[in-house]
Motif scaffolding. Structure first.
Motif, PDB file in Angstrom:
ATOM      1  N   MET A   1       0.773  -1.023   0.037  1.00  0.00           N
ATOM      2  CA  MET A   1      -0.211  -0.088   0.057  1.00  0.00           C
ATOM      3  C   MET A   1       1.005   1.266   0.163  1.00  0.00           C
ATOM      4  SD  MET A   1      -3.205   0.980   2.371  1.00  0.00           S
ATOM      5  CE  MET A   1      -3.437   2.447   2.700  1.00  0.00           C
ATOM      6  N   ILE A   2       1.935   1.327   0.867  1.00  0.00           N
ATOM      7  CA  ILE A   2       2.800   2.368   0.863  1.00  0.00           C
ATOM      8  C   ILE A   2       3.571   2.699  -0.633  1.00  0.00           C
ATOM      9  CG2 ILE A   2       4.902   3.329   1.773  1.00  0.00           C
ATOM     10  CD1 ILE A   2       4.026   2.198   4.577  1.00  0.00           C
ATOM     11  N   GLY A   3       3.864   1.427  -1.204  1.00  0.00           N
ATOM     12  CA  GLY A   3       4.450   1.490  -2.497  1.00  0.00           C
ATOM     13  C   GLY A   3       3.465   2.165  -3.569  1.00  0.00           C
ATOM     14  N   ARG A   4       2.192   2.130  -3.360  1.00  0.00           N
ATOM     15  CA  ARG A   4       1.315   2.634  -4.378  1.00  0.00           C
ATOM     16  C   ARG A   4       1.131   4.232  -4.231  1.00  0.00           C
ATOM     17  NH1 ARG A   4      -2.200  -1.089  -7.044  1.00  0.00           N
ATOM     18  NH2 ARG A   4      -1.670  -3.114  -6.385  1.00  0.00           N
ATOM     19  N   ILE A   5       1.244   4.391  -2.996  1.00  0.00           N
ATOM     20  CA  ILE A   5       1.005   5.822  -2.513  1.00  0.00           C
ATOM     21  C   ILE A   5       2.328   6.557  -2.877  1.00  0.00           C
ATOM     22  CG2 ILE A   5       0.945   7.670  -0.553  1.00  0.00           C
ATOM     23  CD1 ILE A   5      -0.708   5.464   0.908  1.00  0.00           C
ATOM     24  N   ILE A   6       3.611   6.106  -2.665  1.00  0.00           N
ATOM     25  CA  ILE A   6       4.720   6.639  -3.292  1.00  0.00           C
ATOM     26  C   ILE A   6       4.833   6.725  -4.671  1.00  0.00           C
ATOM     27  CG2 ILE A   6       7.419   6.413  -3.482  1.00  0.00           C
ATOM     28  CD1 ILE A   6       7.228   5.204  -0.629  1.00  0.00           C
ATOM     29  N   GLY A   7       4.350   5.504  -5.540  1.00  0.00           N
ATOM     30  CA  GLY A   7       4.138   5.531  -6.709  1.00  0.00           C
ATOM     31  C   GLY A   7       3.223   6.855  -7.393  1.00  0.00           C
TER      32      GLY A   7
ATOM     33  N   LYS B   1      -0.853  11.048 -18.547  1.00  0.00           N
ATOM     34  CA  LYS B   1       0.694  10.519 -18.634  1.00  0.00           C
ATOM     35  C   LYS B   1       1.368  10.559 -17.106  1.00  0.00           C
ATOM     36  CE  LYS B   1       5.004  12.861 -19.954  1.00  0.00           C
ATOM     37  NZ  LYS B   1       5.522  14.132 -20.234  1.00  0.00           N
ATOM     38  N   GLY B   2       1.027  11.394 -16.159  1.00  0.00           N
ATOM     39  CA  GLY B   2       1.430  11.035 -14.819  1.00  0.00           C
ATOM     40  C   GLY B   2       0.967  10.074 -14.096  1.00  0.00           C
ATOM     41  N   ALA B   3      -0.319   9.577 -14.482  1.00  0.00           N
ATOM     42  CA  ALA B   3      -0.810   8.483 -13.772  1.00  0.00           C
ATOM     43  C   ALA B   3      -0.412   7.056 -14.178  1.00  0.00           C
ATOM     44  CB  ALA B   3      -2.256   8.284 -13.947  1.00  0.00           C
ATOM     45  N   ALA B   4       0.107   7.272 -15.463  1.00  0.00           N
ATOM     46  CA  ALA B   4       0.733   5.962 -16.258  1.00  0.00           C
ATOM     47  C   ALA B   4       2.193   6.100 -15.693  1.00  0.00           C
ATOM     48  CB  ALA B   4       0.687   5.984 -17.640  1.00  0.00           C
ATOM     49  N   MET B   5       2.916   7.129 -15.681  1.00  0.00           N
ATOM     50  CA  MET B   5       4.464   7.146 -15.156  1.00  0.00           C
ATOM     51  C   MET B   5       4.262   6.646 -13.832  1.00  0.00           C
ATOM     52  SD  MET B   5       6.346   7.881 -17.507  1.00  0.00           S
ATOM     53  CE  MET B   5       7.737   8.242 -17.001  1.00  0.00           C
ATOM     54  N   GLY B   6       3.448   7.237 -12.875  1.00  0.00           N
ATOM     55  CA  GLY B   6       3.067   6.768 -11.580  1.00  0.00           C
ATOM     56  C   GLY B   6       3.086   5.212 -11.339  1.00  0.00           C
ATOM     57  N   TRP B   7       2.292   4.521 -12.014  1.00  0.00           N
ATOM     58  CA  TRP B   7       1.954   3.273 -12.021  1.00  0.00           C
ATOM     59  C   TRP B   7       3.416   2.476 -12.419  1.00  0.00           C
ATOM     60  CZ3 TRP B   7       1.944  -0.627 -15.910  1.00  0.00           C
ATOM     61  CH2 TRP B   7       1.231  -1.810 -15.515  1.00  0.00           C
TER      62      TRP B   7
ATOM     63  N   SER C   1       5.323   0.113  -9.903  1.00  0.00           N
ATOM     64  CA  SER C   1       5.588  -1.163 -10.029  1.00  0.00           C
ATOM     65  C   SER C   1       7.124  -1.595 -10.108  1.00  0.00           C
ATOM     66  CB  SER C   1       4.983  -1.714 -11.164  1.00  0.00           C
ATOM     67  OG  SER C   1       5.477  -1.112 -12.489  1.00  0.00           O
ATOM     68  N   ALA C   2       8.074  -0.609 -10.556  1.00  0.00           N
ATOM     69  CA  ALA C   2       9.356  -0.626 -10.705  1.00  0.00           C
ATOM     70  C   ALA C   2       9.951  -0.697  -9.209  1.00  0.00           C
ATOM     71  CB  ALA C   2       9.998   0.241 -11.789  1.00  0.00           C
ATOM     72  N   MET C   3       9.464  -0.083  -8.595  1.00  0.00           N
ATOM     73  CA  MET C   3       9.925   0.286  -7.113  1.00  0.00           C
ATOM     74  C   MET C   3       9.696  -0.904  -6.361  1.00  0.00           C
ATOM     75  SD  MET C   3       9.310   4.098  -5.864  1.00  0.00           S
ATOM     76  CE  MET C   3       7.658   4.191  -6.135  1.00  0.00           C
ATOM     77  N   ARG C   4       8.373  -1.376  -6.466  1.00  0.00           N
ATOM     78  CA  ARG C   4       8.042  -2.814  -5.740  1.00  0.00           C
ATOM     79  C   ARG C   4       8.932  -3.811  -5.837  1.00  0.00           C
ATOM     80  NH1 ARG C   4       2.910  -0.579  -6.262  1.00  0.00           N
ATOM     81  NH2 ARG C   4       2.562  -1.530  -8.210  1.00  0.00           N
ATOM     82  N   ARG C   5       9.247  -4.097  -7.354  1.00  0.00           N
ATOM     83  CA  ARG C   5      10.277  -5.023  -8.035  1.00  0.00           C
ATOM     84  C   ARG C   5      11.689  -4.950  -7.386  1.00  0.00           C
ATOM     85  NH1 ARG C   5       8.176  -8.040 -12.456  1.00  0.00           N
ATOM     86  NH2 ARG C   5       6.387  -7.094 -13.182  1.00  0.00           N
ATOM     87  N   MET C   6      11.961  -3.557  -7.067  1.00  0.00           N
ATOM     88  CA  MET C   6      13.289  -3.319  -6.524  1.00  0.00           C
ATOM     89  C   MET C   6      13.421  -3.695  -4.909  1.00  0.00           C
ATOM     90  SD  MET C   6      14.582   0.088  -8.496  1.00  0.00           S
ATOM     91  CE  MET C   6      15.805   0.318  -7.622  1.00  0.00           C
ATOM     92  N   GLY C   7      12.173  -3.799  -4.552  1.00  0.00           N
ATOM     93  CA  GLY C   7      12.206  -4.126  -2.938  1.00  0.00           C
ATOM     94  C   GLY C   7      12.383  -2.937  -2.241  1.00  0.00           C
ATOM     95  N   PRO C   8      12.946  -2.984  -0.944  1.00  0.00           N
ATOM     96  CA  PRO C   8      13.149  -1.732  -0.214  1.00  0.00           C
ATOM     97  C   PRO C   8      13.946  -0.551  -0.714  1.00  0.00           C
ATOM     98  CG  PRO C   8      13.412  -3.717   1.085  1.00  0.00           C
ATOM     99  CD  PRO C   8      13.250  -4.278  -0.388  1.00  0.00           C
ATOM    100  N   LEU C   9      14.894  -1.046  -1.566  1.00  0.00           N
ATOM    101  CA  LEU C   9      15.748   0.013  -2.177  1.00  0.00           C
ATOM    102  C   LEU C   9      14.941   1.007  -2.951  1.00  0.00           C
ATOM    103  CD1 LEU C   9      18.655   1.266  -2.768  1.00  0.00           C
ATOM    104  CD2 LEU C   9      18.798  -0.580  -4.551  1.00  0.00           C
TER     105      LEU C   9
ATOM    106  N   LEU D   1      14.216   4.895  -2.522  1.00  0.00           N
ATOM    107  CA  LEU D   1      14.833   5.717  -3.999  1.00  0.00           C
ATOM    108  C   LEU D   1      13.320   6.679  -4.138  1.00  0.00           C
ATOM    109  CD1 LEU D   1      16.903   3.451  -6.086  1.00  0.00           C
ATOM    110  CD2 LEU D   1      17.572   5.444  -4.871  1.00  0.00           C
ATOM    111  N   GLY D   2      12.220   5.997  -4.388  1.00  0.00           N
ATOM    112  CA  GLY D   2      11.283   6.779  -4.603  1.00  0.00           C
ATOM    113  C   GLY D   2      10.785   7.755  -3.641  1.00  0.00           C
ATOM    114  N   GLY D   3      10.858   7.258  -2.465  1.00  0.00           N
ATOM    115  CA  GLY D   3      10.568   8.361  -1.383  1.00  0.00           C
ATOM    116  C   GLY D   3      11.478   9.594  -1.189  1.00  0.00           C
ATOM    117  N   SER D   4      12.912   9.210  -1.589  1.00  0.00           N
ATOM    118  CA  SER D   4      13.654  10.303  -1.550  1.00  0.00           C
ATOM    119  C   SER D   4      13.482  11.311  -2.639  1.00  0.00           C
ATOM    120  CB  SER D   4      15.255   9.658  -1.426  1.00  0.00           C
ATOM    121  OG  SER D   4      15.393   9.011  -2.436  1.00  0.00           O
TER     122      SER D   4
END
Length: 68
Positions: A1-7, A24-30, A34-42, A46-49
């Motif tokens: 859930m946090i990943g979706r908010i950060i996305g 465009k922004g919605a697609a880029m956020g999605w 999804s890329a951030m979730r695949r990368m895991g905690p890192l 990165l997304g939060g920072s």
């Protein structure tokens, strides 16, 4: 859930660059979410920072405009 908010926040920040808004922004956020979730905690770090840096820069610019 946090990943979706950060996305969503990342998508909003990326969409603000062109100033037009839209899907465009919605697609880029999605995609970014999804890329951030695949990368895991890192990816979450990165997304939060990225979002935090953009918010900090916007706040600093606002203070400069107001003359504080």
């Amino acid at each position: 859930m946090i990943g979706r908010i950060i996305g969503a926040l990342v998508g909003r920040e990326m969409d603000r660059r062109d100033g037009r808004g839209g899907a465009k922004g919605a697609a880029m956020g999605w995609l970014a979410g999804s890329a951030m979730r695949r990368m895991g905690p890192l990816g979450m770090i990165l997304g939060g920072s990225y979002v935090a840096k953009k918010a900090y820069d916007r706040r600093k610019l606002d203070k400069m405009r107001r003359g504080y």
